[in-house]
Enzyme design. Sequence first.
Site, short mmCIF file in Angstrom:
data_model
loop_
_atom_site.label_atom_id
_atom_site.label_comp_id
_atom_site.label_asym_id
_atom_site.label_seq_id
_atom_site.Cartn_x
_atom_site.Cartn_y
_atom_site.Cartn_z
N HIS A 33 95.23 -6.15 74.60
CA HIS A 33 95.68 -7.24 73.74
C HIS A 33 96.95 -7.86 74.33
CE1 HIS A 33 93.30 -4.47 71.30
NE2 HIS A 33 93.01 -5.49 70.51
N ARG A 356 97.16 24.98 39.57
CA ARG A 356 98.21 23.95 39.61
C ARG A 356 99.47 24.46 38.91
NH1 ARG A 356 97.51 19.57 34.82
NH2 ARG A 356 96.42 20.87 33.33
N HIS A 472 86.44 11.02 38.34
CA HIS A 472 87.61 11.84 38.61
C HIS A 472 87.25 13.23 39.17
CE1 HIS A 472 89.65 8.67 36.57
NE2 HIS A 472 90.81 9.30 36.55
#
Length: 666
Positions: A33, A356, A472
């Site tokens: 490029h 968690r 979800h």
Amino acid sequence: MYRSQHVFEKSKKMADAIRVLAMDAVQQAKSGHPGMPMGMADVATVLASSFLKFNPNDPTWADRDRFILSAGHGSMLLYALSYLTGYSGMTIESIRKFRQLGSHTDGHPELNPNVGIEMTTGPLGQGFATSVGFALGERIQNARISNTIIDHYTYVMAGDGCLMEGISQEALSLAGHLKLGKLIVLFDDNSITIDGKTDLSTSDDVRKRFEASNWHVQKIDGHNHQEIFEAITAAKDNRDQPSLICFKTSIAFGSPNKANTSSAHGAPLGEEEIALTRQNLGWTHGPFDIPDDILSSWRKTWVHNEKAYTKWQKAFNHCDDDVQNSIKGKIPVNWKTELFELINAFTKETPTIATRQASGKVLEILTAEIEELIGGSADLSGSNNTKTSSSQDIAATDYSGNYINYGIREHAMAALMNGLSLHGGFIPYAGTFLVFADYARPAMRLSALMKQQIIYVMTHDSIGLGEDGPTHQPIEHLASLRSMPNMQVFRPGDAVETAECWMTALETTDKPSVIALSRQSTPNHRHNFVFGENLSKHGGYVLRAEPNGIHCDLCIIATGTEVDLALQVQKRLESDCVHARVISMPCVERFLEQPQKYQEKTLGDRYKKPIFVIEAASTFGWERLATSSKHIFGIDSFGASAPAPALYEHFGLTVDAIVPKIKSLL
């Protein structure tokens, strides 16, 4: 501020050196490029010769300015700068080998700070967003240490494509909100994309976009060195806002027939056009030949930093060990002690909690012990359990904290963490739901490609999240992330494994980690504590062996909350005189990296006994370990909206469903 015409006449010839190196290298490689480096050569020259704080003899100087080429397809601009300014690792031979196997002049820049490449770029917008993390890292260290030790700018060169990418909006919004006044974006406003003029696909007013997010904005002629100098000066003087300078440029500047055309974007100019360009620029030297006077001017560009560098070194050497270690990102030596005490407590208390929640308990200890940890969440702190009592918000009014409120910006969150890590001095972690890894994935891939120690806390890891339904519920995500090179994916099965996975992630400095955590509770399975022991670091281990002296009929591998299901299946089979070994495998990648002897000891003779797998996710990838696709119990469809127990029953992930199938397959 005004600089003499003589100075700028010299700098124009210096800019032409970038142009000819770019077009010659692309021509020799027969791909590349050339247009962007030729168009932004003037901006790069003024920046490097008058503003950029760097030292090619100490490329990783902690207080150097960071220069990021977000428009990574224009890599020859970066390589030319590296060679011309005197980085010893970037020679003219390196330039000649542009885009060749084994060279460090890749088609798009690959992270290599020793030659001035601060990050891997190419996917448009990533460098722009990551630069926000670099700039924030500077502000955090500055607030924690001092102006004397940390006081530098982050410059990022971006094009139209970078600012069209959605991540740019996430990142510019957060940068404006945090008032990152030492972030300066050099926008290559050439109005060209691969398909043609930008008005084919956009009519945005870029300046108003940035102004709406509290940015300082200028627009100037990108080929006028006096204007470039004044614009960068004004941007540096404005420390209350990040700055965007729109440089109106001509792609492939200097090319008589291809300037301002899309054909100059991603293809060599051609021998004939290169000859015409040389003539147009008044450049009489051959390919890869930079005259001594111009090269000498370039090699002197860092000299204006020499006094500042020497002064900084003296100040740094007088800093105490804590400050020096903080800048280097060295975490405290005894950081594991309290974590092992927590593991001991888990084995004694045998809590039944979501992983968690266990992760939150681990982070309570880690964030108090390790100041290099910078946490955050994409507006899910309470759900991800990433915020602790030691967490202090980082804000525009006080950068000294250790927690970032990313808002609903998962993609920018991952990119910012890349920037924080690359800046140095930090181990970033942040949370979202596992299903939203898709929003962050391009930046996560760069984390892996650049070998950055970043920890992705991804909760709600299966259909076990229940009623929120298939939008979800992650199904393919574990398999997808496991397939990414240099990414380790942890899915701990209980509180003890969660602590061990965090420990392993913090010990792994050359790759990112995903820690996938459950919303639903699961019992603790390990009750014996040995100080210093970390079984999860092996990726997989025998959690419950077959009875002593009894022949093992099969192995069951499980991860996450399905480890408890596997233990229940083992117990039911045992009552039918079928003897199973349960292997917990919190990290498949780490297990497959173990020596063959360890794998064989764990699995036994896989050719004489079947190996089954239980995981509430896609079965893809488990064929590497299971003896047959029929031996994998998983989910190869989207989930559904219902309470978690009903979903496990619906998808056949129960003791009553699995045991008869196993027995029929023996």
